[in-house]
Write a protein that holds these residues in place. Sequence first.
Motif, PDB file in Angstrom:
ATOM      1  N   ASN B 354       0.809  -1.235  -0.088  1.00  0.00           N
ATOM      2  CA  ASN B 354       0.019   0.065   0.088  1.00  0.00           C
ATOM      3  C   ASN B 354       0.851   1.292  -0.010  1.00  0.00           C
ATOM      4  N   ASN B 358       1.188   3.670  -2.957  1.00  0.00           N
ATOM      5  CA  ASN B 358       1.132   5.323  -2.739  1.00  0.00           C
ATOM      6  C   ASN B 358       2.301   6.263  -3.244  1.00  0.00           C
ATOM      7  N   ALA B 359       3.237   5.763  -2.845  1.00  0.00           N
ATOM      8  CA  ALA B 359       4.822   6.392  -3.354  1.00  0.00           C
ATOM      9  C   ALA B 359       4.775   6.682  -4.767  1.00  0.00           C
ATOM     10  N   ALA B 362       2.536   9.099  -6.324  1.00  0.00           N
ATOM     11  CA  ALA B 362       2.698  10.403  -5.972  1.00  0.00           C
ATOM     12  C   ALA B 362       3.988  10.959  -7.011  1.00  0.00           C
ATOM     13  N   ASP B 406       9.362   9.208  -0.372  1.00  0.00           N
ATOM     14  CA  ASP B 406       9.294   9.380  -1.944  1.00  0.00           C
ATOM     15  C   ASP B 406       9.819  10.842  -2.360  1.00  0.00           C
ATOM     16  N   ILE B 411       2.149  15.528   0.172  1.00  0.00           N
ATOM     17  CA  ILE B 411       0.754  15.363   0.641  1.00  0.00           C
ATOM     18  C   ILE B 411       0.057  16.665   0.399  1.00  0.00           C
ATOM     19  N   PRO B 412      -1.209  16.825  -0.090  1.00  0.00           N
ATOM     20  CA  PRO B 412      -1.857  18.022  -0.383  1.00  0.00           C
ATOM     21  C   PRO B 412      -1.940  18.656   0.951  1.00  0.00           C
ATOM     22  N   PHE B 424     -10.831   8.528   1.950  1.00  0.00           N
ATOM     23  CA  PHE B 424     -10.220   9.644   1.336  1.00  0.00           C
ATOM     24  C   PHE B 424      -9.117   9.764   0.336  1.00  0.00           C
ATOM     25  N   THR B 425      -9.378  10.037  -0.980  1.00  0.00           N
ATOM     26  CA  THR B 425      -8.427   9.941  -1.996  1.00  0.00           C
ATOM     27  C   THR B 425      -8.469  11.095  -2.613  1.00  0.00           C
ATOM     28  N   THR B 426      -7.457  11.175  -3.596  1.00  0.00           N
ATOM     29  CA  THR B 426      -7.277  12.406  -4.389  1.00  0.00           C
ATOM     30  C   THR B 426      -7.022  11.681  -5.938  1.00  0.00           C
ATOM     31  N   LYS B 427      -7.025  10.489  -5.879  1.00  0.00           N
ATOM     32  CA  LYS B 427      -7.023   9.677  -7.095  1.00  0.00           C
ATOM     33  C   LYS B 427      -8.229   9.633  -8.047  1.00  0.00           C
ATOM     34  N   ILE B 431      -8.326   4.271  -9.834  1.00  0.00           N
ATOM     35  CA  ILE B 431      -6.949   4.069  -9.389  1.00  0.00           C
ATOM     36  C   ILE B 431      -6.963   4.055  -8.098  1.00  0.00           C
ATOM     37  N   GLY B 432      -7.689   5.083  -7.455  1.00  0.00           N
ATOM     38  CA  GLY B 432      -7.740   4.916  -5.855  1.00  0.00           C
ATOM     39  C   GLY B 432      -9.006   4.607  -5.007  1.00  0.00           C
ATOM     40  N   GLY B 434      -9.352   5.198  -1.631  1.00  0.00           N
ATOM     41  CA  GLY B 434      -9.096   5.878  -0.486  1.00  0.00           C
ATOM     42  C   GLY B 434      -9.330   4.902   0.703  1.00  0.00           C
ATOM     43  N   LEU B 435      -8.956   3.600   0.555  1.00  0.00           N
ATOM     44  CA  LEU B 435      -8.965   2.582   1.541  1.00  0.00           C
ATOM     45  C   LEU B 435      -7.624   2.280   2.004  1.00  0.00           C
ATOM     46  N   SER B 438      -6.316   3.714   5.511  1.00  0.00           N
ATOM     47  CA  SER B 438      -7.307   3.248   6.562  1.00  0.00           C
ATOM     48  C   SER B 438      -6.920   1.651   6.847  1.00  0.00           C
TER      49      SER B 438
HETATM   50  N1  ATP Z   1       3.152   8.960  -0.490  1.00  0.00           N
HETATM   51  C1  ATP Z   1       2.366   9.869  -0.951  1.00  0.00           C
HETATM   52  N2  ATP Z   1       2.464  11.026  -1.371  1.00  0.00           N
HETATM   53  C2  ATP Z   1       1.476  12.018  -1.796  1.00  0.00           C
HETATM   54  N3  ATP Z   1       0.301  11.546  -1.275  1.00  0.00           N
HETATM   55  C3  ATP Z   1      -0.078  10.404  -0.654  1.00  0.00           C
HETATM   56  C4  ATP Z   1       0.879   9.636  -0.405  1.00  0.00           C
HETATM   57  N4  ATP Z   1       0.304   8.666   0.307  1.00  0.00           N
HETATM   58  C5  ATP Z   1      -0.898   8.740   0.223  1.00  0.00           C
HETATM   59  N5  ATP Z   1      -1.239   9.964  -0.206  1.00  0.00           N
HETATM   60  C6  ATP Z   1      -2.579  10.670  -0.270  1.00  0.00           C
HETATM   61  O1  ATP Z   1      -3.694  10.213   0.527  1.00  0.00           O
HETATM   62  C7  ATP Z   1      -4.635   9.845  -0.260  1.00  0.00           C
HETATM   63  C8  ATP Z   1      -5.014   8.454   0.416  1.00  0.00           C
HETATM   64  O2  ATP Z   1      -4.361   7.194   0.393  1.00  0.00           O
HETATM   65  P1  ATP Z   1      -4.653   6.054   0.533  1.00  0.00           P
HETATM   66  O3  ATP Z   1      -3.738   4.899   0.246  1.00  0.00           O
HETATM   67  O4  ATP Z   1      -5.503   5.837   1.774  1.00  0.00           O
HETATM   68  O5  ATP Z   1      -5.980   5.727  -0.716  1.00  0.00           O
HETATM   69  P2  ATP Z   1      -5.646   5.973  -2.305  1.00  0.00           P
HETATM   70  O6  ATP Z   1      -3.972   5.426  -2.576  1.00  0.00           O
HETATM   71  O7  ATP Z   1      -5.864   6.966  -2.675  1.00  0.00           O
HETATM   72  O8  ATP Z   1      -6.472   4.628  -2.794  1.00  0.00           O
HETATM   73  P3  ATP Z   1      -6.119   2.951  -2.321  1.00  0.00           P
HETATM   74  O9  ATP Z   1      -7.324   2.533  -1.519  1.00  0.00           O
HETATM   75  O10 ATP Z   1      -6.124   2.451  -3.656  1.00  0.00           O
HETATM   76  O11 ATP Z   1      -5.021   2.967  -1.754  1.00  0.00           O
HETATM   77  C9  ATP Z   1      -4.292   9.472  -1.388  1.00  0.00           C
HETATM   78  O12 ATP Z   1      -5.291   9.684  -2.515  1.00  0.00           O
HETATM   79  C10 ATP Z   1      -3.112  10.500  -1.785  1.00  0.00           C
HETATM   80  O13 ATP Z   1      -3.811  11.792  -1.935  1.00  0.00           O
END
Ligand code: ATP
Lengths: 125, 476
Positions: B354, B358-359, B362, B406, B411-412, B424-427, B431-432, B434-435, B438
Amino acid sequence: MPKKKILVVDDEASLTRMLRRNLEATGKYEVKEENVGSQGYATAKQFQPDMILLDIMMPDIDGGAVAAQIQDDEQLKQVPIVFLTAIIQKEEVDDTGSNIGGSTFLAKPVKLGDLITCIENKLGR
Amino acid sequence: MKTLINKALHRKLAMRLAMVGFIISIVFGLIVLLIESKKVGEVVLDRALQAAIHFNAEAGALLDKPGLPDHDQIQCVLDTFVTRGLKLRNSHYNKVGRSVIINILDLNRNEVAKYIDLDYENINAFETQMHTSNLPRHHNNKDWYELKWIKGFPFVLYGVPLTNSIGKTVAHAEGVFAVTAESLTDVRSSALNAALIIIAIVLVTTGLLYPVIIKQMNNLKSAQLQLIHAEKLESIGRLAAGVAHEVKNPLAVIQLGIDYLSQTQKGNKDVTETVVDMDDAVKRADTVIKGLLEFSRPTKLEIKTMNVNEVLEESLLLVKYELSKNNITLDKQLKNGLPDIKLDRNKMKQVFINLFMNAIHAMDKDGTLTVNTCSNQLPKDLYNNYCKKVKHFKVGDRVVIVTIEDTGIGIPEGSIDKLFEPFFTTKPTGIGTGLGLSVTKSIIELHQAIINIMNRKAGGASVSILFKTKLGDDHA
Ligand SMILES: Nc1ncnc2c1ncn2[C@@H]1O[C@H](COP(=O)(O)OP(=O)(O)OP(=O)(O)O)[C@@H](O)[C@H]1O
Ligand SMILES: [Mg+2]
């Protein structure tokens, strides 16, 4: 070769219908649907299936209880039962059925190919 | 949940107690200040009187002659005395008053001599206002004294009988001591000192209490936040399990419908394409549900003692393709001889993948993924920043720290607090979900570890996970 008889017990009629349609389309199986869980045992007794697909979470009775009734019956206790369940994960069971404590489980939603493999395993092919 | 509420209540109570203590210390300080300043005043005036009596006793001793002293004799005595008095200036006489007015009266209360030694302007003012002839004479032959504040200066008015060496009263002296500016400063500065000491005490007390109060307030706040968070998660969990079940049945129907169509309509290209898309959609929906369930279910861990480096290596293997596809450099800094910790291998793999994903997301292309492990005695700053909320961590505990960094977008702003919230996701969709984080967090918590994410100064994000090497018996 005679068609194998499969009983499908699940409160969701559209699901049992779908299972029947799919399995019968293979030409190898005769499928009976039962949408009332508590009727599962009676229907099995009457239908004498070669195998039973059994939902676990049903509104009137637990799939486990139905299985217990069937396994208590001399006539039916050899009939393999495969549980269909929405509460366990595919990752926790094999796609084609996992043995957990002596019972076989398939996670919903199940793919037809996986289901047939599982059935064939159970029926000894 | 209950213990959280208890904690919050205890903290509230502790904070109230701290406040009460604070108020008590201030009130006490003020009372002491009042008493002290009064005492200082009294001490000074007492000194003034002592000086007056001393002065006159000296004068009396000089009148060692039988019979009534005449004017010249007294003048002579006074001159001698004052010359002597000047020598005494460094004694307490000097401390009290250099400006002196003395009347010497015979036994019939006639003025026989006068001595005036005035240094200060304000004393001049006093002289015009209160000439020695206006001195109160009601006390006759006895010792008497009176206190007068004139223009903000304390004056001691006094009368004493002057006796010779055989104890016979030969004359009376009446006069005024002005407390000098010098000794006033003395008075003031000792009052000021007392005040400063009290203020210092109050400040120190406040200073000592302040962090306690702030800490309690922060604790209270974080306990409340935790409570809200826990409640939110609990309801999400309940919801998730229900939703998952309700959604999976229809998904199963759709899946079988798709399979049926794909079996029976094999020749039809449009149907085949439609079916593939539908199949894909079902898979996606199932993935979301899967994540939800995973997040909501309190899973038991399959704990084994192992080196976290191994798990990291295995997880890195699984993202190898993603790394090379995106031209990402891997900087592996895995410390040798790390102490073993208790881990669920598969769950931790899920966590690391996970975090790696994420890295990678990003960074897009051409970044560097740094994976670092080390083992330390938990330093104080780290403890203060991240571990305080987790009660079984203590400063000095041996910990294994995994850091994943990374060089991505970071992180925004403003979303640091939301990262661990489900969904919570910005993807973009697909693709994401947001789980990821958590689920990661709940797994980390099952391991009684701590996870923290922050932005690096140089850009990109840094995730650190702290494991205790020795866990209590209550480990899941
Ligand atoms: N290494 C990172 N650099 C920048 N933003 C990050 C990083 N890791 C997480 N985030 C931010 O946190 C949000 C939530 O991450 P999270 O892993 O929970 O969900 P996700 O990656 O969007 O979806 P998924 O459920 O597929 O993992 C991401 O959408 C991103 O905006
Ligand atoms: Mg993620």
